[in-house]
Design a protein around this motif. Structure first.
Motif, mmCIF file in Angstrom:
data_model
loop_
_atom_site.group_PDB
_atom_site.id
_atom_site.type_symbol
_atom_site.label_atom_id
_atom_site.label_comp_id
_atom_site.label_asym_id
_atom_site.label_seq_id
_atom_site.Cartn_x
_atom_site.Cartn_y
_atom_site.Cartn_z
ATOM 1 N N TYR A 22 -0.962 36.583 32.043
ATOM 2 C CA TYR A 22 0.357 37.607 32.139
ATOM 3 C C TYR A 22 0.627 37.270 32.850
ATOM 4 O O TYR A 22 -0.036 37.612 32.960
ATOM 5 N N ALA A 23 2.152 37.380 32.895
ATOM 6 C CA ALA A 23 3.227 37.710 33.936
ATOM 7 C C ALA A 23 3.451 39.874 33.310
ATOM 8 O O ALA A 23 3.445 39.227 32.141
ATOM 9 N N ILE A 24 3.399 40.208 34.443
ATOM 10 C CA ILE A 24 3.864 41.625 34.063
ATOM 11 C C ILE A 24 5.415 41.700 34.803
ATOM 12 O O ILE A 24 5.160 41.441 35.310
ATOM 13 N N GLY A 25 6.188 42.475 33.979
ATOM 14 C CA GLY A 25 7.481 43.006 33.801
ATOM 15 C C GLY A 25 7.707 44.915 33.839
ATOM 16 O O GLY A 25 7.253 45.208 33.377
ATOM 17 N N TRP A 26 8.274 45.010 35.003
ATOM 18 C CA TRP A 26 8.860 46.368 34.772
ATOM 19 C C TRP A 26 10.255 46.241 34.172
ATOM 20 O O TRP A 26 10.936 45.995 34.462
ATOM 21 N N PHE A 27 10.638 47.260 33.463
ATOM 22 C CA PHE A 27 11.901 47.790 33.034
ATOM 23 C C PHE A 27 11.995 49.517 33.375
ATOM 24 O O PHE A 27 10.967 49.682 33.189
ATOM 25 N N ARG A 28 13.504 49.391 32.757
ATOM 26 C CA ARG A 28 13.888 50.996 32.730
ATOM 27 C C ARG A 28 14.901 50.806 31.703
ATOM 28 O O ARG A 28 15.773 50.031 32.125
ATOM 29 N N LEU B 23 4.362 48.924 41.091
ATOM 30 C CA LEU B 23 5.575 48.785 41.376
ATOM 31 C C LEU B 23 5.499 50.437 42.869
ATOM 32 O O LEU B 23 6.562 50.778 42.555
ATOM 33 N N GLN B 24 6.632 49.735 43.891
ATOM 34 C CA GLN B 24 7.303 50.769 45.258
ATOM 35 C C GLN B 24 8.087 50.621 45.093
ATOM 36 O O GLN B 24 9.006 49.371 45.273
ATOM 37 N N MET B 25 8.659 51.939 45.368
ATOM 38 C CA MET B 25 9.838 51.789 45.152
ATOM 39 C C MET B 25 10.641 52.340 46.557
ATOM 40 O O MET B 25 10.135 54.040 46.291
ATOM 41 N N ASN B 26 11.562 51.867 47.200
ATOM 42 C CA ASN B 26 11.974 53.205 48.765
ATOM 43 C C ASN B 26 13.183 53.176 48.415
ATOM 44 O O ASN B 26 14.053 52.509 47.625
ATOM 45 N N GLY B 27 14.094 54.252 49.389
ATOM 46 C CA GLY B 27 15.182 53.648 49.061
ATOM 47 C C GLY B 27 15.822 54.327 47.892
ATOM 48 O O GLY B 27 17.208 53.675 47.390
ATOM 49 N N LEU B 28 14.581 54.914 46.828
ATOM 50 C CA LEU B 28 15.747 55.706 45.509
ATOM 51 C C LEU B 28 16.953 56.367 45.320
ATOM 52 O O LEU B 28 17.586 57.079 46.411
ATOM 53 N N LYS B 29 18.169 55.772 44.611
ATOM 54 C CA LYS B 29 19.102 56.677 44.623
ATOM 55 C C LYS B 29 19.538 57.352 43.390
ATOM 56 O O LYS B 29 18.472 56.600 41.878
ATOM 57 N N PRO B 30 19.982 58.652 43.093
ATOM 58 C CA PRO B 30 20.578 58.896 41.148
ATOM 59 C C PRO B 30 20.239 57.912 40.446
ATOM 60 O O PRO B 30 19.324 58.514 39.626
ATOM 61 N N GLU B 31 21.038 56.633 40.377
ATOM 62 C CA GLU B 31 21.009 55.450 39.506
ATOM 63 C C GLU B 31 19.953 54.834 39.304
ATOM 64 O O GLU B 31 19.858 54.184 37.947
ATOM 65 N N ASP B 32 19.366 55.243 39.461
ATOM 66 C CA ASP B 32 17.528 54.282 39.368
ATOM 67 C C ASP B 32 16.876 55.632 38.310
ATOM 68 O O ASP B 32 15.511 55.247 38.182
ATOM 69 N N THR B 33 17.288 56.358 38.379
ATOM 70 C CA THR B 33 16.766 57.494 37.507
ATOM 71 C C THR B 33 16.484 56.982 35.631
ATOM 72 O O THR B 33 17.347 56.603 35.488
ATOM 73 N N ALA B 34 14.938 56.921 34.958
ATOM 74 C CA ALA B 34 15.058 56.335 34.620
ATOM 75 C C ALA B 34 13.539 56.589 33.668
ATOM 76 O O ALA B 34 12.928 57.583 34.512
ATOM 77 N N VAL B 35 13.786 56.404 32.285
ATOM 78 C CA VAL B 35 12.145 56.480 32.126
ATOM 79 C C VAL B 35 11.765 54.640 32.385
ATOM 80 O O VAL B 35 12.625 53.505 31.852
ATOM 81 N N TYR B 36 10.437 54.460 33.595
ATOM 82 C CA TYR B 36 10.407 52.709 33.516
ATOM 83 C C TYR B 36 8.793 52.549 32.223
ATOM 84 O O TYR B 36 8.625 53.793 32.433
ATOM 85 N N TYR B 37 9.660 51.885 32.232
ATOM 86 C CA TYR B 37 8.348 50.459 31.518
ATOM 87 C C TYR B 37 7.450 49.060 31.813
ATOM 88 O O TYR B 37 8.427 48.482 31.830
ATOM 89 N N CYS B 38 6.676 49.270 31.196
ATOM 90 C CA CYS B 38 5.880 47.999 31.749
ATOM 91 C C CYS B 38 5.643 46.691 29.966
ATOM 92 O O CYS B 38 5.038 48.004 29.617
#
Length: 125
Positions: A32-38, A81-96
């Motif tokens: 199966y594939a895995i997705g990241w959501f927020r 999920l490698q997250m670089n250059g994070l912005k305030p709008e990336d603030t969230a709960v992240y789920y897979c």
């Protein structure tokens, strides 16, 4: 039984980086594939990125392109999920979640009605 456990969130300043992990059990990443959501406060949950490594498929939402990188370690049955250059709008709960991942599309329908507990990402300005 499908289980997904997210980790790696935290508080970071704008421009910083975090690496999220999603450990899967009850199935393998070969199947199966895995997705990241927020989901940010007051907003709908949105797809961020997905991966299906047996077919070398990765996809990203426009908001993630160029800043986030998804990868998997099929031996550890873990997606990152490698997250670089994070912005305030990336603030969230992240789920897979288990998804169908389409190359070049941010459409990633879930395969099962299951969410992990999520991991909080907070980006300060």
């Amino acid at each position: 039984e499908v289980q997904l456990v997210e980790s790696g969130g935290g508080l970071v300043q704008a421009g910083g980086s975090l690496r999220l992990s999603c450990v899967a059990s009850g199935f393998t990443l070969d199947d199966y594939a895995i997705g990241w959501f927020r989901q940010a406060p007051g907003k709908e949950r949105e797809g961020v990125s997905c991966i299906y490594s047996p077919d070398d498929i990765t996809s990203y939402a426009d908001s993630a392109k160029g800043r986030f990188t998804i990868s998997s370690d099929n031996v550890k049955n873990t997606v990152y999920l490698q997250m670089n250059g994070l912005k305030p709008e990336d603030t969230a709960v992240y789920y897979c979640a288990v998804v169908t991942c389409f190359r070049g599309s941010d459409y990633m329908p879930r395969r099962f009605d299951y969410w992990g507990q999520g991991t909080q990402v907070t980006v300060s300005s």
